[in-house]
Design a protein around this motif. Structure first.
Motif, PDB file in Angstrom:
ATOM      1  N   ARG A   1      -5.315 -19.634  -3.668  1.00 18.96           N
ATOM      2  CA  ARG A   1      -4.876 -20.270  -2.422  1.00 18.96           C
ATOM      3  C   ARG A   1      -3.622 -21.111  -2.650  1.00 18.96           C
ATOM      4  O   ARG A   1      -2.702 -21.094  -1.816  1.00 18.96           O
ATOM      5  CB  ARG A   1      -6.007 -21.127  -1.852  1.00 18.96           C
ATOM      6  N   GLU A   2      -3.562 -21.836  -3.760  1.00 16.05           N
ATOM      7  CA  GLU A   2      -2.393 -22.667  -4.014  1.00 16.05           C
ATOM      8  C   GLU A   2      -1.154 -21.826  -4.279  1.00 16.05           C
ATOM      9  O   GLU A   2      -0.037 -22.181  -3.861  1.00 16.05           O
ATOM     10  CB  GLU A   2      -2.676 -23.615  -5.185  1.00 16.05           C
ATOM     11  N   GLN A   3      -1.323 -20.704  -4.955  1.00 15.48           N
ATOM     12  CA  GLN A   3      -0.191 -19.797  -5.163  1.00 15.48           C
ATOM     13  C   GLN A   3       0.303 -19.236  -3.832  1.00 15.48           C
ATOM     14  O   GLN A   3       1.511 -19.119  -3.590  1.00 15.48           O
ATOM     15  CB  GLN A   3      -0.606 -18.661  -6.092  1.00 15.48           C
TER      16      GLN A   3
ATOM     17  N   ALA B   1      14.392   5.380  -7.045  1.00 17.57           N
ATOM     18  CA  ALA B   1      15.735   5.942  -6.895  1.00 17.57           C
ATOM     19  C   ALA B   1      16.212   5.894  -5.446  1.00 17.57           C
ATOM     20  O   ALA B   1      17.370   5.569  -5.175  1.00 17.57           O
ATOM     21  CB  ALA B   1      15.748   7.381  -7.405  1.00 17.57           C
ATOM     22  N   LEU B   2      15.319   6.221  -4.523  1.00 19.85           N
ATOM     23  CA  LEU B   2      15.717   6.297  -3.108  1.00 19.85           C
ATOM     24  C   LEU B   2      15.678   4.946  -2.413  1.00 19.85           C
ATOM     25  O   LEU B   2      16.414   4.725  -1.446  1.00 19.85           O
ATOM     26  CB  LEU B   2      14.809   7.281  -2.372  1.00 19.85           C
ATOM     27  N   PHE B   3      14.805   4.040  -2.877  1.00 20.64           N
ATOM     28  CA  PHE B   3      14.637   2.735  -2.208  1.00 20.64           C
ATOM     29  C   PHE B   3      14.669   1.614  -3.257  1.00 20.64           C
ATOM     30  O   PHE B   3      13.673   0.912  -3.458  1.00 20.64           O
ATOM     31  CB  PHE B   3      13.316   2.699  -1.428  1.00 20.64           C
ATOM     32  N   PRO B   4      15.783   1.446  -3.942  1.00 21.74           N
ATOM     33  CA  PRO B   4      15.845   0.443  -5.016  1.00 21.74           C
ATOM     34  C   PRO B   4      15.607  -0.966  -4.482  1.00 21.74           C
ATOM     35  O   PRO B   4      15.982  -1.286  -3.353  1.00 21.74           O
ATOM     36  CB  PRO B   4      17.259   0.616  -5.575  1.00 21.74           C
ATOM     37  N   GLN B   5      14.964  -1.776  -5.321  1.00 21.19           N
ATOM     38  CA  GLN B   5      14.641  -3.171  -4.994  1.00 21.19           C
ATOM     39  C   GLN B   5      13.617  -3.301  -3.866  1.00 21.19           C
ATOM     40  O   GLN B   5      13.467  -4.383  -3.273  1.00 21.19           O
ATOM     41  CB  GLN B   5      15.912  -3.963  -4.633  1.00 21.19           C
ATOM     42  N   SER B   6      12.889  -2.207  -3.588  1.00 20.40           N
ATOM     43  CA  SER B   6      11.826  -2.291  -2.580  1.00 20.40           C
ATOM     44  C   SER B   6      10.528  -2.746  -3.252  1.00 20.40           C
ATOM     45  O   SER B   6      10.377  -2.708  -4.473  1.00 20.40           O
ATOM     46  CB  SER B   6      11.632  -0.944  -1.880  1.00 20.40           C
ATOM     47  N   VAL B   7       9.597  -3.181  -2.420  1.00 25.02           N
ATOM     48  CA  VAL B   7       8.317  -3.707  -2.892  1.00 25.02           C
ATOM     49  C   VAL B   7       7.204  -2.929  -2.205  1.00 25.02           C
ATOM     50  O   VAL B   7       7.246  -2.725  -0.988  1.00 25.02           O
ATOM     51  CB  VAL B   7       8.178  -5.215  -2.575  1.00 25.02           C
ATOM     52  N   LEU B   8       6.234  -2.479  -2.966  1.00 26.31           N
ATOM     53  CA  LEU B   8       5.072  -1.844  -2.368  1.00 26.31           C
ATOM     54  C   LEU B   8       4.439  -2.821  -1.384  1.00 26.31           C
ATOM     55  O   LEU B   8       4.293  -4.013  -1.705  1.00 26.31           O
ATOM     56  CB  LEU B   8       4.067  -1.463  -3.460  1.00 26.31           C
TER      57      LEU B   8
ATOM     58  N   SER C   1       2.580  -9.458  -6.023  1.00 28.74           N
ATOM     59  CA  SER C   1       1.532 -10.338  -6.541  1.00 28.74           C
ATOM     60  C   SER C   1       0.346 -10.323  -5.590  1.00 28.74           C
ATOM     61  O   SER C   1       0.472  -9.979  -4.408  1.00 28.74           O
ATOM     62  CB  SER C   1       2.067 -11.758  -6.670  1.00 28.74           C
ATOM     63  N   LEU C   2      -0.805 -10.720  -6.103  1.00 32.45           N
ATOM     64  CA  LEU C   2      -2.008 -10.745  -5.268  1.00 32.45           C
ATOM     65  C   LEU C   2      -1.858 -11.664  -4.061  1.00 32.45           C
ATOM     66  O   LEU C   2      -2.246 -11.272  -2.945  1.00 32.45           O
ATOM     67  CB  LEU C   2      -3.216 -11.133  -6.117  1.00 32.45           C
ATOM     68  N   PRO C   3      -1.299 -12.875  -4.207  1.00 38.25           N
ATOM     69  CA  PRO C   3      -1.111 -13.704  -3.008  1.00 38.25           C
ATOM     70  C   PRO C   3      -0.257 -13.011  -1.950  1.00 38.25           C
ATOM     71  O   PRO C   3      -0.548 -13.094  -0.756  1.00 38.25           O
ATOM     72  CB  PRO C   3      -0.433 -14.961  -3.545  1.00 38.25           C
ATOM     73  N   ARG C   4       0.795 -12.323  -2.384  1.00 31.39           N
ATOM     74  CA  ARG C   4       1.647 -11.620  -1.410  1.00 31.39           C
ATOM     75  C   ARG C   4       0.878 -10.491  -0.739  1.00 31.39           C
ATOM     76  O   ARG C   4       0.984 -10.293   0.485  1.00 31.39           O
ATOM     77  CB  ARG C   4       2.898 -11.077  -2.109  1.00 31.39           C
ATOM     78  N   ILE C   5       0.104  -9.754  -1.499  1.00 36.98           N
ATOM     79  CA  ILE C   5      -0.691  -8.660  -0.925  1.00 36.98           C
ATOM     80  C   ILE C   5      -1.600  -9.193   0.177  1.00 36.98           C
ATOM     81  O   ILE C   5      -1.676  -8.627   1.285  1.00 36.98           O
ATOM     82  CB  ILE C   5      -1.525  -7.973  -2.016  1.00 36.98           C
TER      83      ILE C   5
ATOM     84  N   PRO D   1      11.002  -9.253   2.954  1.00 33.87           N
ATOM     85  CA  PRO D   1      11.589 -10.030   1.859  1.00 33.87           C
ATOM     86  C   PRO D   1      11.754  -9.197   0.600  1.00 33.87           C
ATOM     87  O   PRO D   1      10.980  -8.257   0.336  1.00 33.87           O
ATOM     88  CB  PRO D   1      10.580 -11.158   1.643  1.00 33.87           C
ATOM     89  N   PRO D   2      12.735  -9.513  -0.226  1.00 28.99           N
ATOM     90  CA  PRO D   2      12.936  -8.812  -1.503  1.00 28.99           C
ATOM     91  C   PRO D   2      11.862  -9.223  -2.506  1.00 28.99           C
ATOM     92  O   PRO D   2      10.998 -10.046  -2.200  1.00 28.99           O
ATOM     93  CB  PRO D   2      14.321  -9.297  -1.933  1.00 28.99           C
ATOM     94  N   PRO D   3      11.905  -8.675  -3.715  1.00 28.44           N
ATOM     95  CA  PRO D   3      10.920  -9.081  -4.729  1.00 28.44           C
ATOM     96  C   PRO D   3      10.882 -10.597  -4.900  1.00 28.44           C
ATOM     97  O   PRO D   3      11.925 -11.257  -4.937  1.00 28.44           O
ATOM     98  CB  PRO D   3      11.415  -8.379  -5.997  1.00 28.44           C
ATOM     99  N   ALA D   4       9.674 -11.127  -4.994  1.00 32.52           N
ATOM    100  CA  ALA D   4       9.459 -12.569  -5.108  1.00 32.52           C
ATOM    101  C   ALA D   4       8.825 -12.865  -6.458  1.00 32.52           C
ATOM    102  O   ALA D   4       8.367 -11.952  -7.158  1.00 32.52           O
ATOM    103  CB  ALA D   4       8.562 -13.050  -3.966  1.00 32.52           C
ATOM    104  N   PRO D   5       8.783 -14.129  -6.862  1.00 36.41           N
ATOM    105  CA  PRO D   5       8.110 -14.476  -8.126  1.00 36.41           C
ATOM    106  C   PRO D   5       6.678 -13.942  -8.143  1.00 36.41           C
ATOM    107  O   PRO D   5       5.933 -14.112  -7.184  1.00 36.41           O
ATOM    108  CB  PRO D   5       8.144 -16.006  -8.124  1.00 36.41           C
ATOM    109  N   GLY D   6       6.348 -13.289  -9.231  1.00 39.85           N
ATOM    110  CA  GLY D   6       5.014 -12.699  -9.353  1.00 39.85           C
ATOM    111  C   GLY D   6       4.979 -11.215  -9.071  1.00 39.85           C
ATOM    112  O   GLY D   6       4.021 -10.532  -9.461  1.00 39.85           O
ATOM    113  N   ASP D   7       6.016 -10.663  -8.387  1.00 38.37           N
ATOM    114  CA  ASP D   7       6.090  -9.219  -8.164  1.00 38.37           C
ATOM    115  C   ASP D   7       6.593  -8.554  -9.448  1.00 38.37           C
ATOM    116  O   ASP D   7       7.556  -9.031 -10.063  1.00 38.37           O
ATOM    117  CB  ASP D   7       7.040  -8.898  -7.006  1.00 38.37           C
ATOM    118  N   LEU D   8       5.967  -7.456  -9.840  1.00 39.75           N
ATOM    119  CA  LEU D   8       6.258  -6.848 -11.138  1.00 39.75           C
ATOM    120  C   LEU D   8       6.836  -5.450 -10.975  1.00 39.75           C
ATOM    121  O   LEU D   8       6.374  -4.669 -10.133  1.00 39.75           O
ATOM    122  CB  LEU D   8       4.977  -6.777 -11.977  1.00 39.75           C
ATOM    123  N   PRO D   9       7.845  -5.083 -11.801  1.00 39.91           N
ATOM    124  CA  PRO D   9       8.434  -3.745 -11.711  1.00 39.91           C
ATOM    125  C   PRO D   9       7.433  -2.676 -12.145  1.00 39.91           C
ATOM    126  O   PRO D   9       6.663  -2.871 -13.080  1.00 39.91           O
ATOM    127  CB  PRO D   9       9.632  -3.807 -12.666  1.00 39.91           C
TER     128      PRO D   9
END
Length: 500
Positions: free
Chosen positions: A177-179, A68-75, A132-136, A114-122
């Motif tokens: 690694r490829e991801q 609610a306070l930080f919409p479209q944010s990513v952990l 996603s794990l590669p992003r982490i 960056p905003p949510p990317a492919p592989g990031d899940l709500p």
């Protein structure tokens, strides 16, 4: 109080978020604020509960609040690496701007990213995302400083990569690694990908190792080894160096006495492993040459240990430090298990083995772990201390498909024999205490129980006169050595021999 209709199903006024309400509901909330029926926690966040309950509310409804306070944010960063749990009262997010926000019981550290990317899940279907794990992994390789840096850093990422490889295999690591290669372009984390690429290549053996953790160095050593087991060996060795141990002198000084002690050592050592015979039956085929008509393989197990306990060449063969230990153990095992071709005498295991909840060193790491462990032997005092370390190294590695416990006790007793100390018999009634002490050392790193138990049982072994086998069996029977139940029996010492 009016019942509100939020976008997400809840009619609990203990925590109301404007982002979840329609315009009519928000106007109702604002009237209730003016009337003192609700209290503002932060702009867009109100409650009917007392302030002392707010931290618990925020903790319980964390994802609602953050979405609610930080919409479209990513952990982000270390918070994502640790699975989303706050750490030291903080949680890190990535959003469209940089800001720190103090919520009741929780500090939100919002980084511009960056905003949510492919592989990031709500998370829970809300507008906050778990990366996603590669992003982490990429984000946690970014440079960061301070008392509590935002990224966990290279060592922690390396350990995670090793765990992924162990759990899912090298193919999964290559795919990861490829991801990450593709994602790094989108997230502008190209330098971080170069670090990740080097780490994965080191683990897979396609590049010179750049790994920094003990686990990584162990994996990429010329002969890889089990880093956790070697650390446990080092811990045990340190305790053995700093703890003076009692040591009973040898009592079997004649050939006859040595033969009798070797028979009882073998009989009880095999009983521990489930090779159970009546002592007089075992005496018949070991010492009296009676034909082995039933259970020939089990009988040969007792004979194999007996020969190594009696023969001076085997009985005094201590473990070498380094490469020679591999040949020594293979030769011992070949001799000990020569009548058991189904267990591949002298060949290191090719399948994992375990006892209860303890999983021993994996086949690929047997050689390296034995090499590393054996190099600690010269660093501890000869005799009892070295005997216990040698026994524990073989026990923990469990290098063969079968016969490991018997082999470990033969190795232990060789370290005692060579300094003219009394060899150790572990009688049936002492079996569970002996195994319990090994488990405590394996699981908790506590060495004192094992050291105390083995000193005690060596003193017990040294209390008998082995010249007369009938007499010593009678005495051991009276001392409850052949019993099984620790709850019903106590292991006794023999009465002192009366001097005429």
């Amino acid at each position: 109080m009016a019942v509100l209709t939020p976008k997400f199903a809840t009619n609990d006024a203990s925590l109301l978020l404007y982002a979840e309400l329609d315009e009519a509901a928000i106007r109702t909330v604002q009237r209730q604020l003016k009337a003192g029926q609700l209290v503002r926690i932060l702009p867009g966040m109100v409650s009917a509960s007392a302030p002392d309950q707010w931290p618990a509310l925020v903790a319980r409804e964390r994802w609602r609040v953050l979405a609610a306070l930080f919409p479209q944010s990513v952990l982000a960063y270390r918070s994502a690496f640790n699975g989303g749990l706050p750490e030291n009262g903080e949680i890190h997010l990535s959003g469209s701007y940089r800001r720190d926000v103090e919520l009741p019981g929780l500090k939100v550290v919002l980084w511009k990213g960056p905003p949510p990317a492919p592989g990031d899940l709500p998370m829970q279907g809300r507008e906050i995302y778990f990366p996603s794990l590669p992003r982490i992994l990429l984000e946690n390789l970014t440079p960061s400083r301070g008392i509590r840096p935002k990224a966990v850093g290279k060592a922690a990422v390396e350990q995670r990569l090793l765990a992924i490889c162990d759990a899912r295999g090298e193919h999964a690591l290559s795919d990861l690694r490829e991801q990450a290669r593709v994602l790094a372009q989108q997230l502008l984390l190209l330098k971080e990908f170069d670090i990740l690429d080097e780490m994965v290549g080191s683990i897979l053996g396609t590049r010179a190792s750049q790994l920094v953790t003990p686990e990584g160095k162990a994996r990429t050593a010329a002969v890889p080894y089990d880093a956790d087991r070697v650390a446990l060996f080092e811990q045990f060795a340190a305790q053995l160096r700093s703890t003076p141990l009692q040591q009973a002198p040898a009592v079997a000084l004649t050939e006859q006495a040595r033969t009798h002690l070797a028979f009882l050592e073998s009989y009880f050592s095999n009983f521990i492993e489930g090779t159970e015979f009546e002592v007089q039956d075992a005496r018949g085929f070991v010492l009296q040459g009676q034909p082995i008509l039933e259970r020939p393989q089990d009988s040969h197990d007792i004979l194999g240990v007996f020969h190594q306990a009696r023969d001076m060449g085997w009985a005094n063969q201590t473990l070498a430090a380094g490469d020679a230990v591999l040949t020594q153990l293979r030769e011992r095992h070949t001799h000990q298990m020569r009548e058991r071709p189904e267990v591949s005498p002298g060949e290191f295991k090719d399948k994992p083995n375990r006892a209860g909840n303890t999983e021993f060193v994996s086949p690929a790491l047997v050689r390296g772990t034995l090499l590393q462990g054996s190099q600690l032997l010269p660093t501890v005092p000869a005799g009892m201390a070295r005997a216990l370390l040698a026994m524990f190294v073989v026990t923990e590695v469990h290098p063969f498909a079968d016969g490991n416990g018997r082999l470990a006790r033969l190795v232990m007793n060789a370290e005692l024999s060579v300094v003219n100390a009394c060899r150790i018999i572990v009688p049936t009634l002492f079996r569970e205490e002996y195994l319990d002490c090994l488990r405590v050392l394996t699981r908790d790193g506590q060495a004192q129980p094992l050291m105390s138990a083995m000193q005690h049982i060596q003193q017990w072994t040294a209390a008998f006169n082995y010249n007369d086998l009938d007499e010593v069996i009678t005495q051991m029977t009276a001392c409850n050595a052949f019993e099984r139940s620790r709850s019903q029996f106590k292991l006794l010492f023999p009465a002192p021999t009366k001097v005429a």
